[in-house]
Every structure is written in structure tokens, then in C-alpha cells.
Design a protein around this motif. Structure first.
Motif, PDB file in Angstrom:
ATOM      1  N   THR A  49      -2.411 -11.838   0.470  1.00  0.00           N
ATOM      2  CA  THR A  49      -1.567 -11.452   1.603  1.00  0.00           C
ATOM      3  C   THR A  49      -2.141 -11.952   2.927  1.00  0.00           C
ATOM      4  O   THR A  49      -1.389 -12.393   3.797  1.00  0.00           O
ATOM      5  N   ASP A  57       2.051  -6.732   4.562  1.00  0.00           N
ATOM      6  CA  ASP A  57       1.518  -6.557   3.208  1.00  0.00           C
ATOM      7  C   ASP A  57      -0.012  -6.599   3.194  1.00  0.00           C
ATOM      8  O   ASP A  57      -0.637  -5.902   2.388  1.00  0.00           O
ATOM      9  N   ASP A  60      -1.161  -3.188   4.190  1.00  0.00           N
ATOM     10  CA  ASP A  60      -0.953  -2.272   3.068  1.00  0.00           C
ATOM     11  C   ASP A  60      -2.045  -2.462   2.009  1.00  0.00           C
ATOM     12  O   ASP A  60      -2.615  -1.481   1.511  1.00  0.00           O
TER      13      ASP A  60
END
Length: 130
Positions: A49, A57, A60
Motif C-alpha cells: 500500500t 489503505d 489502515d
């Protein structure tokens, strides 16, 4: 490995606290083994990512790894994720990519340190998978 170097990578206090709260080692041990089983995939997700400049992302993935690392006492992994989080928040994806490059190097050291603890203190003959 010297005790101080081991403590920099892994410190069992979080797992010991959880075992005390639950009055047993089964759940904390299983949680730690699951963390080790998923570690490679989580690191790969962080790298992917960040490499794709996918800020949302990446954040996250980094936060997921950071929280889980904290829960098992994986100090070096948690500290690296703290730095990655700050770089991502400040929009420094090239810096995050440089810093994230250390994550794969820490997997084997962390796996060894945690396994020694799990099989010495929480041991039941099971082995951590790679």
C-alpha cells in the motif's frame, strides 16, 4: 541475543498482563501465535500500500499492524509503525517507503524472540509457523 536487544524487539508484559487478566495462558498464547502467522502478510500489505502511494489503505495497514504489535509486545514493529503513521499523516510516502523497508528484516528476529517466550513460558509443545 542480549537481553536488552531482545527487549527492544519483544517484551512479554502485554501477554503476561493478558494472561493474568484471563487467569490462563491459552488465549494470549493463541493470539500471539496468530499474530506470528499473519505477520508476513501484514508486512507485505504495508509495503504494497505504501509502494502504491495508497495513503488510506497504507494508514489502515499500518494501524492494524501497530495495534496488534502493541497487544503482543512486539516493540520494534510497533515503533516502526509509529514512525510510518507519522510519515503517512504528513504526506511523506517516499519517506514511509524507506522506513517500511526495515519491516521484513525484523520478522525473523521477532518470531525467534516471541517463540522463545511462548514455548518457554506459555509452552505446550506447539510450534509457531513461518
Amino acid at each position: 541475543m542480549a537481553a536488552t536487544a531482545c527487549n527492544a524487539v519483544f517484551h512479554p508484559d502485554a501477554l503476561l498482563d493478558l494472561a493474568e487478566q484471563l487467569q490462563g495462558t491459552t488465549i494470549p498464547r493463541r493470539y500471539a501465535l496468530t499474530f506470528l502467522e499473519m505477520l508476513q502478510a501484514r508486512v507485505e500489505r504495508v509495503l504494497s500500500t505504501i509502494g502504491n502511494n495508497d495513503t488510506e489503505d497504507a494508514m489502515d495497514a499500518v494501524l492494524s499492524l501497530k495495534v496488534n504489535a502493541h497487544m503482543v509486545g512486539a516493540r520494534s514493529m510497533e515503533e516502526t509503525c509509529n514512525g510510518l503513521e507519522q510519515r503517512i499523516l504528513h504526506g511523506d510516502m517516499p519517506g514511509a517507503a524507506r522506513n517500511a523497508a526495515v519491516l521484513p528484516c525484523n520478522i525473523d528476529t521477532l518470531r525467534t524472540a516471541m517463540s522463545e517466550f511462548l514455548f518457554g513460558t506459555f509452552g505446550d509443545g506447539t510450534t509457531a509457523s513461518k
